[in-house]
Design a protein around this motif. Structure first.
Motif: not given
Length: 299
Positions: A92, A96, A195, A230, A233-234, A237, A240
């Motif tokens: 990362r 964010w 998205s 959040w 789920q992300n 990624v 994201s």
């Protein structure tokens, strides 16, 4: 009421920390104009959201003169500012997102507030409209939010795509906000939702969010609640983002908030790419020449 300024981005497309780019002969930044407009509209304090590594430069170049005019706090948006139980993935690098920026300022936001981008010029009337809206609400209001929206054609650059929240409203209230990458292609304004949903076309008068939101203090509670979900789920990624428009859209659809769409006579301009700067410098000079801002701003 407070002014919250998101200024943590390095501005990779612009090629540097664009919040610290001098935009007039007196050495003022776009941030200076935002604070000047907000203060004369009635806002009493400002919270700068920045990266900790830039604190000294930021304070010495912007903070030292602003602190003489308005109460100032500094909040740091850092990758490791996560709820308990979460850890930053090694891959990362990207911040964010805008909702996380407000989350990062949670200990400094104490009352109803507006949030803005640090590299955008919104204009005098925009801050008056926002202040009047928040002032009209009963003390302790919850879920009564607003967005000062601009016509999409007035928020674009000839130098590439821009990110905007496309606003779909009914009876003056937001129904849906679609965060999109927007660009004019063959004369048409094409919106590509971040998205990954299907592209769509809008006309020049379509309203878009420039991240100037009016919030009650309860938005902080919503962010505390939703950020962990959040992340589940992300978090893995790499690119994201936890975005304000996404959170607002969810709250509206869940019936937990309303988002009034406000209009303004101000014209937006900003620096997305380095090539945008000459136009911004000229626009500011024209406004000073017309007497809308004093020469030197704070002098």
């Amino acid at each position: 009421m407070q002014l919250v300024i998101m200024a943590a981005g390095m501005g990779s497309r612009f090629g540097g920390l664009k919040q610290m780019e001098k935009m007039d002969e007196a050495g003022n930044f776009l941030l200076d104009y935002s604070i000047y407009d907000a203060k004369r509209a009635g806002f009493s304090s400002v919270v700068f959201i920045i990266k900790k590594a830039f604190y000294e430069d930021f304070k010495n170049s912007i903070g030292k003169r602003v602190e003489k005019l308005i109460k100032v706090d500094y909040a740091f948006q850092e990758l490791d500012d996560l709820p308990e139980g979460f850890k930053v993935p090694e891959e990362r690098e990207k911040p964010w997102g805008t909702a996380h920026a407000i989350y990062a300022a949670r200990n400094y936001i104490k009352e109803d507030f507006i949030v803005i981008n640090g590299d955008d010029f919104y204009g005098k009337d925009t801050y008056k409209v926002a202040f009047d809206f928040l002032s009209s609400l009963p003390k302790g209001s919850k879920g009564h939010y607003a967005n000062v929206a601009f016509k999409v054609a007035n928020t674009m650059t000839e130098n590439g795509s821009v990110k905007r929240g496309v606003a779909f409203a009914k009876d003056g209230f937001l129904e849906k906000l679609v965060e999109s990458s927007i660009e004019r292609v063959d004369g048409k304004i094409v919106c590509s939702p971040l998205s990954g949903d299907k592209q769509f076309v809008v006309d020049d008068n379509a309203l878009v969010s420039m991240n100037l939101f009016c919030f009650n203090l309860d938005i902080i509670d919503h962010l505390r609640e939703r950020f962990p979900d959040w992340l589940k789920q992300n978090i893995n990624v790499p690119k994201s983002e936890f975005l304000i428009p996404t959170v607002v859209d969810e709250l509206v659809h869940e019936g937990k908030a309303t988002m009034k769409i406000l209009s303004t006579t101000s014209k937006w301009f900003g620096v997305t790419y380095k090539e945008d700067k000459p136009g911004v410098v000229k626009n500011l000079a024209d406004l000073v020449a017309k007497g809308e801002y004093p020469k030197g701003l704070y002098k």
